[in-house]
Design a protein around this motif. Structure first.
Motif, PDB file in Angstrom:
ATOM      1  N   ASP A  96       0.836  -1.202   0.000  1.00 44.11           N
ATOM      2  CA  ASP A  96       0.000   0.000   0.000  1.00 44.11           C
ATOM      3  C   ASP A  96       0.872   1.254   0.000  1.00 44.11           C
ATOM      4  O   ASP A  96       0.585   2.231  -0.711  1.00 44.11           O
ATOM      5  CB  ASP A  96      -0.909   0.014   1.228  1.00 44.11           C
ATOM      6  CG  ASP A  96      -1.770  -1.232   1.331  1.00 44.11           C
ATOM      7  OD1 ASP A  96      -2.352  -1.624   0.307  1.00 44.11           O
ATOM      8  OD2 ASP A  96      -1.856  -1.805   2.430  1.00 44.11           O
ATOM      9  N   ILE A  97       1.931   1.225   0.805  1.00 47.09           N
ATOM     10  CA  ILE A  97       2.851   2.364   0.858  1.00 47.09           C
ATOM     11  C   ILE A  97       3.537   2.559  -0.486  1.00 47.09           C
ATOM     12  O   ILE A  97       3.638   3.690  -0.990  1.00 47.09           O
ATOM     13  CB  ILE A  97       3.906   2.152   1.965  1.00 47.09           C
ATOM     14  CG1 ILE A  97       3.236   2.023   3.347  1.00 47.09           C
ATOM     15  CG2 ILE A  97       4.930   3.277   1.961  1.00 47.09           C
ATOM     16  CD1 ILE A  97       2.510   3.239   3.823  1.00 47.09           C
ATOM     17  N   TYR A  98       3.977   1.471  -1.078  1.00 48.78           N
ATOM     18  CA  TYR A  98       4.692   1.561  -2.368  1.00 48.78           C
ATOM     19  C   TYR A  98       3.790   2.138  -3.458  1.00 48.78           C
ATOM     20  O   TYR A  98       4.175   3.088  -4.157  1.00 48.78           O
ATOM     21  CB  TYR A  98       5.206   0.185  -2.776  1.00 48.78           C
ATOM     22  CG  TYR A  98       5.778   0.156  -4.174  1.00 48.78           C
ATOM     23  CD1 TYR A  98       7.055   0.638  -4.436  1.00 48.78           C
ATOM     24  CD2 TYR A  98       5.039  -0.341  -5.245  1.00 48.78           C
ATOM     25  CE1 TYR A  98       7.585   0.625  -5.720  1.00 48.78           C
ATOM     26  CE2 TYR A  98       5.553  -0.358  -6.534  1.00 48.78           C
ATOM     27  CZ  TYR A  98       6.816   0.125  -6.766  1.00 48.78           C
ATOM     28  OH  TYR A  98       7.335   0.117  -8.046  1.00 48.78           O
ATOM     29  N   TRP A  99       2.587   1.560  -3.614  1.00 51.50           N
ATOM     30  CA  TRP A  99       1.730   2.033  -4.714  1.00 51.50           C
ATOM     31  C   TRP A  99       1.171   3.422  -4.428  1.00 51.50           C
ATOM     32  O   TRP A  99       0.975   4.222  -5.351  1.00 51.50           O
ATOM     33  CB  TRP A  99       0.615   1.028  -4.986  1.00 51.50           C
ATOM     34  CG  TRP A  99       1.140  -0.209  -5.645  1.00 51.50           C
ATOM     35  CD1 TRP A  99       1.208  -1.463  -5.122  1.00 51.50           C
ATOM     36  CD2 TRP A  99       1.731  -0.293  -6.954  1.00 51.50           C
ATOM     37  NE1 TRP A  99       1.802  -2.323  -6.010  1.00 51.50           N
ATOM     38  CE2 TRP A  99       2.134  -1.637  -7.142  1.00 51.50           C
ATOM     39  CE3 TRP A  99       1.971   0.626  -7.975  1.00 51.50           C
ATOM     40  CZ2 TRP A  99       2.756  -2.069  -8.312  1.00 51.50           C
ATOM     41  CZ3 TRP A  99       2.580   0.198  -9.144  1.00 51.50           C
ATOM     42  CH2 TRP A  99       2.963  -1.137  -9.315  1.00 51.50           C
ATOM     43  N   GLY A 104       1.533   9.098  -5.934  1.00 54.24           N
ATOM     44  CA  GLY A 104       1.858  10.475  -5.580  1.00 54.24           C
ATOM     45  C   GLY A 104       3.020  11.029  -6.379  1.00 54.24           C
ATOM     46  O   GLY A 104       2.999  12.191  -6.799  1.00 54.24           O
ATOM     47  N   ILE A 105       4.033  10.213  -6.599  1.00 53.47           N
ATOM     48  CA  ILE A 105       5.192  10.675  -7.377  1.00 53.47           C
ATOM     49  C   ILE A 105       4.782  10.958  -8.816  1.00 53.47           C
ATOM     50  O   ILE A 105       5.212  11.957  -9.407  1.00 53.47           O
ATOM     51  CB  ILE A 105       6.330   9.641  -7.304  1.00 53.47           C
ATOM     52  CG1 ILE A 105       6.935   9.634  -5.894  1.00 53.47           C
ATOM     53  CG2 ILE A 105       7.416   9.940  -8.336  1.00 53.47           C
ATOM     54  CD1 ILE A 105       7.879   8.481  -5.619  1.00 53.47           C
ATOM     55  N   VAL A 411       0.024   2.048 -12.413  1.00 49.09           N
ATOM     56  CA  VAL A 411       0.021   2.662 -11.080  1.00 49.09           C
ATOM     57  C   VAL A 411      -1.410   2.933 -10.618  1.00 49.09           C
ATOM     58  O   VAL A 411      -1.775   2.636  -9.471  1.00 49.09           O
ATOM     59  CB  VAL A 411       0.855   3.957 -11.079  1.00 49.09           C
ATOM     60  CG1 VAL A 411       0.609   4.755  -9.800  1.00 49.09           C
ATOM     61  CG2 VAL A 411       2.340   3.637 -11.209  1.00 49.09           C
ATOM     62  N   ILE A 412      -2.241   3.477 -11.487  1.00 50.13           N
ATOM     63  CA  ILE A 412      -3.632   3.770 -11.130  1.00 50.13           C
ATOM     64  C   ILE A 412      -4.384   2.489 -10.800  1.00 50.13           C
ATOM     65  O   ILE A 412      -5.139   2.418  -9.814  1.00 50.13           O
ATOM     66  CB  ILE A 412      -4.317   4.567 -12.256  1.00 50.13           C
ATOM     67  CG1 ILE A 412      -3.724   5.975 -12.340  1.00 50.13           C
ATOM     68  CG2 ILE A 412      -5.824   4.622 -12.043  1.00 50.13           C
ATOM     69  CD1 ILE A 412      -4.189   6.765 -13.547  1.00 50.13           C
TER      70      ILE A 412
END
Length: 429
Positions: A96-99, A104-105, A411-412
């Motif tokens: 969850d943190i990674y995606w 965000g990036i 990513v989405i």
């Protein structure tokens, strides 16, 4: 790689604009003006009709909170944190943190940001996303000292420093991230200071965000949050202080004494009704004030041009002074001052020898016409959809609006999967 940006209107360090050429050699700006005879470009970017600015520096965010964008809005800060945000964050896994970080990036690069300062958990996954995407970042492990995992989080911050400080070809810097005085008691903060001093690292912390926070601190310790941080010794470490909305004149004097740098978050402070920071006073005291978005669950975007626009506007109204924050000053807050705020001396200006972190805006269209003053138009008229090219460390991360290091569709898709699992909600997109 050598890159030439040809015939571009560039915002120079003194705030003026000039039609010029910018040459980039490897990761640094090589020259401004006439292209040196010895310079051979591997790639040429046509800068005609474009405005070159130093890349935006998002001086305070929680990038993986993109997972909670629109999940809990129109609430008071502590109600929002305690009853909505913290319970879901407790369920977050490394994926969850990674995606969330990748999402965000991608948003930040597409809106012209080249550096961000982040505070959250599982920061190794954020560092991984930074390495893969090419953006620059100042990372800290967010720590709630009063929580059962407070000491474990402090050790994670130490590990983050050991493994990632100066990593990703120098694009990652690591700070220590105690959350705030109301979640980190003095005894815990002293342990943070000990570790920060061991690693010669600086500290990223929330300070004086709300009136209630200040009142609670005064009731409990007899001091404002700023005065308490002086007493504990945090300010000796070099501090990036997020928010700083409710400050006394004595607080400002302490901040000046210790060269505390501020990350002003106008959008988040407005949405959460935290108040308006005394930015005009801070700048008059030569205190460095950069800009941040805060997390996407309290903003709800990571658009730094919007923060620049807000900074230029709200302080005029708050002080009844139309000269409070001129457009050029607001842009510096989002670029050069932001770089200083997060502790970076080699980015934030378009100048030979500086890192090649540059954003190009397309100046085509009605909102740029007529163009008497390009900086004024950028701050008051343009929007982030006009970002054309983003360069970080000399590498092109956005080319004609297209991400070059990120599969946006994937990513989405992955971010939506994570969000549905975390919240149990069926998403509408």
């Amino acid at each position: 790689m050598n890159t030439l940006i040809k015939n571009v209107l560039a915002v120079l360090p003194n705030g003026s604009t000039k039609k010029t050429n910018i040459t980039i050699k490897d990761d640094k700006i090589f020259s401004i003006g006439i292209v040196p005879e010895q310079f051979n470009a591997d790639k040429t970017i046509d800068g005609q009709g474009k405005l070159a600015i130093p890349g935006f520096v998002n001086a305070h965010t929680h990038v993986s909170m993109t997972m909670l964008r629109s999940y809990a809005d129109d609430m008071k800060l502590m109600d929002w944190l305690e009853n909505k945000i913290w319970p879901v964050e407790a369920k977050m896994k490394k994926d969850d943190i990674y995606w969330g970080a990748m999402l965000g990036i991608a948003e930040m690069i597409k809106t012209g940001t080249t550096t961000f300062a982040d505070m959250y958990g599982d920061m190794d996954k954020v560092a991984e996303a930074v390495e893969e995407t090419g953006i620059r970042a100042v990372l800290s492990r967010g720590m709630i000292g009063a929580a059962p995992n407070g000491m474990a989080a402090l050790q994670e911050n130490c590990t983050l420093f050991e493994e990632y400080n100066n990593g990703a070809d120098g694009r990652i810097t690591v700070m220590f991230g105690p959350h705030a005085p109301y979640t980190c008691p003095p005894d815990f903060l002293k342990k943070v200071i000990e570790k920060a001093q061991k690693y010669d690292a600086q500290i990223h912390i929330h300070l004086a965000e709300t009136e209630d926070e200040v009142k609670e601190c005064q009731t409990k310790y007899g001091k404002t949050p700023i005065a308490l941080m002086e007493d504990v010794g945090i300010l000796d470490c070099g501090v990036l202080a997020a928010h700083c909305v409710h400050l006394s004149d004595a607080d400002i004097a302490i901040m000046k004494k210790y060269n505390v740098r501020v990350a002003h978050n106008p959008g988040s402070n407005l949405k959460l009704a935290s108040g308006i920071a005394p930015v005009k006073k801070l700048l008059e005291e030569n205190i460095c004030v950069g800009l941040g978005t805060d997390g996407a669950s309290s903003n709800n975007n990571l658009d730094m041009l919007e923060e620049v626009n807000l900074a230029a506007l709200i302080h005029k109204a708050a002080t009844l002074d139309p000269l409070a924050i001129p457009a050029a000053e607001a842009l510096k807050m989002g670029t050069y001052y932001g770089a200083k705020a997060v502790g970076l001396a080699d980015t934030g200006k378009i100048e030979p020898g500086m890192k090649a972190d540059i954003t190009l805006f397309s100046m085509q269209g009605t909102q740029w016409t007529p163009c008497y003053d390009a900086v004024s138009l950028l701050v008051y008229s343009a929007n982030a959809s006009m970002v054309d090219t983003v360069i970080v460390d000399g590498k092109i991360l956005l080319d004609k609006g297209r991400l070059t290091t990120i599969d946006e569709e994937k990513v989405i898709y992955e971010a939506n999967k994570c969000a549905e699992k975390l919240t149990g909600k069926t998403l509408k997109n």
